[in-house]
Design a protein around this motif. Sequence first.
Motif, PDB file in Angstrom:
ATOM      1  N   MET A  15      59.445  79.962  14.473  1.00 31.47           N
ATOM      2  CA  MET A  15      60.165  80.122  15.722  1.00 31.47           C
ATOM      3  C   MET A  15      59.388  79.481  16.860  1.00 31.47           C
ATOM      4  O   MET A  15      59.019  80.131  17.832  1.00 31.47           O
ATOM      5  N   ASP A  16      59.113  78.203  16.682  1.00 32.62           N
ATOM      6  CA  ASP A  16      58.376  77.419  17.683  1.00 32.62           C
ATOM      7  C   ASP A  16      59.401  76.651  18.507  1.00 32.62           C
ATOM      8  O   ASP A  16      60.186  75.872  17.974  1.00 32.62           O
ATOM      9  N   PHE A  17      59.380  76.875  19.828  1.00 34.38           N
ATOM     10  CA  PHE A  17      60.359  76.237  20.704  1.00 34.38           C
ATOM     11  C   PHE A  17      59.727  75.202  21.622  1.00 34.38           C
ATOM     12  O   PHE A  17      60.294  74.873  22.662  1.00 34.38           O
ATOM     13  N   ASN A  18      58.588  74.691  21.235  1.00 31.95           N
ATOM     14  CA  ASN A  18      57.941  73.648  22.034  1.00 31.95           C
ATOM     15  C   ASN A  18      58.852  72.437  22.163  1.00 31.95           C
ATOM     16  O   ASN A  18      59.452  71.974  21.186  1.00 31.95           O
ATOM     17  N   GLY A  19      58.979  71.929  23.391  1.00 34.50           N
ATOM     18  CA  GLY A  19      59.818  70.773  23.645  1.00 34.50           C
ATOM     19  C   GLY A  19      61.289  71.092  23.780  1.00 34.50           C
ATOM     20  O   GLY A  19      62.106  70.178  23.954  1.00 34.50           O
ATOM     21  N   ALA A  54      75.238  64.122  24.538  1.00 35.02           N
ATOM     22  CA  ALA A  54      73.860  63.778  24.157  1.00 35.02           C
ATOM     23  C   ALA A  54      73.715  63.540  22.658  1.00 35.02           C
ATOM     24  O   ALA A  54      72.615  63.285  22.175  1.00 35.02           O
ATOM     25  N   GLY A  55      74.811  63.657  21.913  1.00 37.20           N
ATOM     26  CA  GLY A  55      74.757  63.400  20.476  1.00 37.20           C
ATOM     27  C   GLY A  55      74.911  64.617  19.600  1.00 37.20           C
ATOM     28  O   GLY A  55      74.846  64.525  18.378  1.00 37.20           O
ATOM     29  N   GLY A  56      75.116  65.773  20.221  1.00 36.15           N
ATOM     30  CA  GLY A  56      75.380  66.985  19.445  1.00 36.15           C
ATOM     31  C   GLY A  56      74.141  67.827  19.208  1.00 36.15           C
ATOM     32  O   GLY A  56      73.046  67.529  19.686  1.00 36.15           O
ATOM     33  N   GLY A  57      74.333  68.898  18.452  1.00 37.23           N
ATOM     34  CA  GLY A  57      73.261  69.839  18.166  1.00 37.23           C
ATOM     35  C   GLY A  57      73.130  70.887  19.249  1.00 37.23           C
ATOM     36  O   GLY A  57      73.651  70.739  20.353  1.00 37.23           O
ATOM     37  N   GLY A  58      72.411  71.975  18.917  1.00 38.06           N
ATOM     38  CA  GLY A  58      72.187  73.038  19.885  1.00 38.06           C
ATOM     39  C   GLY A  58      72.801  74.354  19.438  1.00 38.06           C
ATOM     40  O   GLY A  58      73.506  74.424  18.424  1.00 38.06           O
ATOM     41  N   VAL A  59      72.527  75.392  20.210  1.00 38.32           N
ATOM     42  CA  VAL A  59      73.000  76.735  19.876  1.00 38.32           C
ATOM     43  C   VAL A  59      73.490  77.435  21.142  1.00 38.32           C
ATOM     44  O   VAL A  59      72.831  77.388  22.184  1.00 38.32           O
ATOM     45  N   ILE A  60      74.645  78.092  21.025  1.00 37.79           N
ATOM     46  CA  ILE A  60      75.163  78.988  22.062  1.00 37.79           C
ATOM     47  C   ILE A  60      75.034  80.401  21.526  1.00 37.79           C
ATOM     48  O   ILE A  60      75.565  80.714  20.447  1.00 37.79           O
ATOM     49  N   LEU A  61      74.331  81.244  22.245  1.00 36.22           N
ATOM     50  CA  LEU A  61      74.168  82.639  21.833  1.00 36.22           C
ATOM     51  C   LEU A  61      74.718  83.539  22.925  1.00 36.22           C
ATOM     52  O   LEU A  61      74.252  83.497  24.068  1.00 36.22           O
ATOM     53  N   VAL A 102      67.086  87.365  19.566  1.00 38.41           N
ATOM     54  CA  VAL A 102      67.569  86.100  20.142  1.00 38.41           C
ATOM     55  C   VAL A 102      66.748  84.939  19.599  1.00 38.41           C
ATOM     56  O   VAL A 102      67.293  83.917  19.150  1.00 38.41           O
ATOM     57  N   ALA A 103      65.430  85.074  19.644  1.00 35.46           N
ATOM     58  CA  ALA A 103      64.558  84.009  19.151  1.00 35.46           C
ATOM     59  C   ALA A 103      64.856  83.691  17.690  1.00 35.46           C
ATOM     60  O   ALA A 103      64.890  82.518  17.286  1.00 35.46           O
ATOM     61  N   MET A 104      65.084  84.707  16.898  1.00 35.32           N
ATOM     62  CA  MET A 104      65.387  84.509  15.479  1.00 35.32           C
ATOM     63  C   MET A 104      66.669  83.704  15.291  1.00 35.32           C
ATOM     64  O   MET A 104      66.706  82.744  14.507  1.00 35.32           O
ATOM     65  N   LEU A 105      67.729  84.067  16.020  1.00 30.93           N
ATOM     66  CA  LEU A 105      69.006  83.383  15.838  1.00 30.93           C
ATOM     67  C   LEU A 105      69.021  81.969  16.408  1.00 30.93           C
ATOM     68  O   LEU A 105      69.764  81.112  15.929  1.00 30.93           O
ATOM     69  N   LEU A 106      68.226  81.721  17.436  1.00 31.17           N
ATOM     70  CA  LEU A 106      68.149  80.369  17.984  1.00 31.17           C
ATOM     71  C   LEU A 106      67.371  79.433  17.072  1.00 31.17           C
ATOM     72  O   LEU A 106      67.598  78.219  17.077  1.00 31.17           O
ATOM     73  N   SER A 107      66.472  79.975  16.293  1.00 32.47           N
ATOM     74  CA  SER A 107      65.555  79.150  15.511  1.00 32.47           C
ATOM     75  C   SER A 107      66.266  78.438  14.368  1.00 32.47           C
ATOM     76  O   SER A 107      67.349  78.834  13.928  1.00 32.47           O
ATOM     77  N   ASP A 108      65.634  77.398  13.859  1.00 36.31           N
ATOM     78  CA  ASP A 108      66.167  76.656  12.721  1.00 36.31           C
ATOM     79  C   ASP A 108      66.213  77.503  11.454  1.00 36.31           C
ATOM     80  O   ASP A 108      66.928  77.156  10.503  1.00 36.31           O
ATOM     81  N   ALA A 158      67.710  80.110  11.188  1.00 37.47           N
ATOM     82  CA  ALA A 158      69.072  80.660  11.153  1.00 37.47           C
ATOM     83  C   ALA A 158      70.110  79.544  11.155  1.00 37.47           C
ATOM     84  O   ALA A 158      71.235  79.741  11.633  1.00 37.47           O
ATOM     85  N   CYS A 159      69.785  78.391  10.612  1.00 39.84           N
ATOM     86  CA  CYS A 159      70.647  77.212  10.743  1.00 39.84           C
ATOM     87  C   CYS A 159      72.022  77.379  10.101  1.00 39.84           C
ATOM     88  O   CYS A 159      72.965  76.679  10.472  1.00 39.84           O
ATOM     89  N   MET A 160      72.165  78.310   9.148  1.00 40.27           N
ATOM     90  CA  MET A 160      73.476  78.523   8.526  1.00 40.27           C
ATOM     91  C   MET A 160      74.188  79.758   9.077  1.00 40.27           C
ATOM     92  O   MET A 160      75.222  80.181   8.537  1.00 40.27           O
ATOM     93  N   VAL A 161      73.665  80.331  10.144  1.00 41.52           N
ATOM     94  CA  VAL A 161      74.319  81.472  10.790  1.00 41.52           C
ATOM     95  C   VAL A 161      75.171  80.923  11.921  1.00 41.52           C
ATOM     96  O   VAL A 161      74.656  80.408  12.916  1.00 41.52           O
ATOM     97  N   ASN A 162      76.485  81.011  11.758  1.00 45.59           N
ATOM     98  CA  ASN A 162      77.400  80.408  12.724  1.00 45.59           C
ATOM     99  C   ASN A 162      78.681  81.239  12.794  1.00 45.59           C
ATOM    100  O   ASN A 162      79.237  81.624  11.764  1.00 45.59           O
ATOM    101  N   GLY A 163      79.109  81.556  14.013  1.00 52.20           N
ATOM    102  CA  GLY A 163      80.310  82.350  14.195  1.00 52.20           C
ATOM    103  C   GLY A 163      80.118  83.824  13.875  1.00 52.20           C
ATOM    104  O   GLY A 163      81.095  84.576  13.820  1.00 52.20           O
ATOM    105  N   SER A 164      78.881  84.239  13.693  1.00 55.41           N
ATOM    106  CA  SER A 164      78.578  85.601  13.266  1.00 55.41           C
ATOM    107  C   SER A 164      78.195  86.491  14.435  1.00 55.41           C
ATOM    108  O   SER A 164      77.801  86.016  15.494  1.00 55.41           O
ATOM    109  N   VAL A 165      78.283  87.807  14.202  1.00 50.70           N
ATOM    110  CA  VAL A 165      77.824  88.812  15.148  1.00 50.70           C
ATOM    111  C   VAL A 165      76.724  89.619  14.482  1.00 50.70           C
ATOM    112  O   VAL A 165      76.947  90.262  13.449  1.00 50.70           O
TER     113      VAL A 165
END
Length: 241
Positions: free
Chosen positions: A1-5, A122-129, A216-222, A224-231
């Motif tokens: 869960m490294d968010f550098n950059g 910008a080419g896509g990618g990212g997370v909305i939480l 929050v940090a867990m779900l934003l991280s890579d 959780a890359c297959m967690v989508n549309g979930s609660v």
Amino acid sequence: MDFNGKTVLITGAGKGIGRATARTLASRGAKIVGFSRSLESLEGLTEETGAKCITADFSDAAEVRRAMKEAGTADYLVNCAGTNVLETVLDLSDRGLDAVLHINLRAAIICAQEFAKARVAAGGGGVILNITSIAGHRGFDEHVAYAASKAGLEGATRVLAKELGPHGIRAVCLAPTITMTELAAVAWSDPVKSEPMMVRHPSGRFAEPEDVAKAVAMLLSDDACMVNGSVLAVDGGFLAV
């Protein structure tokens, strides 16, 4: 869960879950852009986290769009801004209903829209939480507007996941239990109300803002890359029993 950059936009960053999230993600290297209604509520946030702070009235749609454009493109969006009006169904006022729905639901959807437009450009990618609530899953007295706003946001999140997934953008929700923020204290400070709720938590306690921020940090991280549309319920087991 490294968010550098990485850059994270956090609404409602002045207090409660939003502020705890800003601190948690900044400690893991993220650049923070925090939104709040007043400069007073953002006092110290820049000093604590190095955040860029933007003030906006989230009950005003035009203000929300202006603030998001000022923030620019980011990697993540965390919608924490929220309010509540404690009114029963029979007493609910138009003013109270508008206040809750405009901030908790409309503003969050606008933020998601503006964030997604910038990410796609910008080419896509990212997370909305989106921070929702167990109030969207269980009926609590005097929470009709709040419950509607949070359940509505979960429905909107599923659409965001479907439509934005092809652009590599994930959309997820966190549904906390009662979290000991200033807002929650107004609703749950009376032991007559809080004690019957407390005993329904297998964990034996309500949540702290830091508990939600770590999730929050867990779900934003890579991770959780297959967690989508979930609660994800951060509720100490409340909804499970």
